[in-house]
Write a protein that holds these residues in place. Structure first.
Motif, PDB file in Angstrom:
ATOM      1  N   ARG A  48       0.895  -1.222  -0.086  1.00 35.28           N
ATOM      2  CA  ARG A  48      -0.062   0.079   0.020  1.00 35.28           C
ATOM      3  C   ARG A  48       0.937   1.476  -0.023  1.00 35.28           C
ATOM      4  N   MET A  49       2.058   1.133   0.926  1.00 38.53           N
ATOM      5  CA  MET A  49       2.831   2.326   0.717  1.00 38.53           C
ATOM      6  C   MET A  49       3.702   2.606  -0.535  1.00 38.53           C
ATOM      7  N   ARG A  50       3.866   1.630  -1.349  1.00 37.98           N
ATOM      8  CA  ARG A  50       4.418   1.733  -2.625  1.00 37.98           C
ATOM      9  C   ARG A  50       3.458   2.363  -3.630  1.00 37.98           C
ATOM     10  N   LEU A  51       2.217   1.701  -3.437  1.00 37.90           N
ATOM     11  CA  LEU A  51       1.163   2.146  -4.409  1.00 37.90           C
ATOM     12  C   LEU A  51       1.064   3.786  -4.115  1.00 37.90           C
ATOM     13  N   MET A  52       0.788   4.275  -2.807  1.00 37.86           N
ATOM     14  CA  MET A  52       0.380   5.620  -2.659  1.00 37.86           C
ATOM     15  C   MET A  52       1.628   6.321  -3.185  1.00 37.86           C
ATOM     16  N   LYS A  53       3.073   5.941  -2.845  1.00 36.43           N
ATOM     17  CA  LYS A  53       4.050   6.720  -3.447  1.00 36.43           C
ATOM     18  C   LYS A  53       3.925   6.787  -4.798  1.00 36.43           C
ATOM     19  N   GLN A  54       3.672   5.784  -5.590  1.00 39.73           N
ATOM     20  CA  GLN A  54       3.780   5.829  -7.039  1.00 39.73           C
ATOM     21  C   GLN A  54       2.435   6.686  -7.529  1.00 39.73           C
ATOM     22  N   ILE A  55       1.309   6.819  -6.977  1.00 40.59           N
ATOM     23  CA  ILE A  55       0.260   7.446  -7.460  1.00 40.59           C
ATOM     24  C   ILE A  55       0.736   8.956  -7.068  1.00 40.59           C
ATOM     25  N   GLU A  56       1.273   9.345  -5.956  1.00 46.07           N
ATOM     26  CA  GLU A  56       1.925  10.528  -5.575  1.00 46.07           C
ATOM     27  C   GLU A  56       3.031  11.212  -6.650  1.00 46.07           C
ATOM     28  N   GLU A  57       3.637  10.308  -7.157  1.00 46.06           N
ATOM     29  CA  GLU A  57       4.871  10.435  -8.157  1.00 46.06           C
ATOM     30  C   GLU A  57       4.070  10.988  -9.394  1.00 46.06           C
ATOM     31  N   ASN A  59       0.889  12.090  -9.796  1.00 48.15           N
ATOM     32  CA  ASN A  59       0.258  13.041  -9.488  1.00 48.15           C
ATOM     33  C   ASN A  59       1.246  14.447  -9.641  1.00 48.15           C
TER      34      ASN A  59
END
Length: 64
Positions: A48-57, A59
């Motif tokens: 979940r943390m990796r996915l959140m970071k990927q989405i943030e990048e 964006n």
């Protein structure tokens, strides 16, 4: 007479296949269903943390 506690309420973790007590944790995005504490800590939360970071990048890239 046999002494029984009732049906086995332990669940089987779909990730590690071990049995665990309690309600467990939502195993998505690793696997559908509920998982044990250890798999939640070792696999689900990091994913979940990796996915959140990927989405943030992603964006941040579209905002430029």
């Amino acid at each position: 007479m046999e002494n029984r506690k009732g049906p086995d309420t332990r669940r089987k973790c779909p990730i590690c296949r071990r049995r665990y007590d309690g309600p467990g944790h939502d195993a998505l995005p690793v696997w559908p269903g509920r998982c044990c504490d250890k798999c939640n800590r070792d696999y689900v939360i990091p994913m979940r943390m990796r996915l959140m970071k990927q989405i943030e990048e992603e964006n941040n890239e579209t905002a430029v």
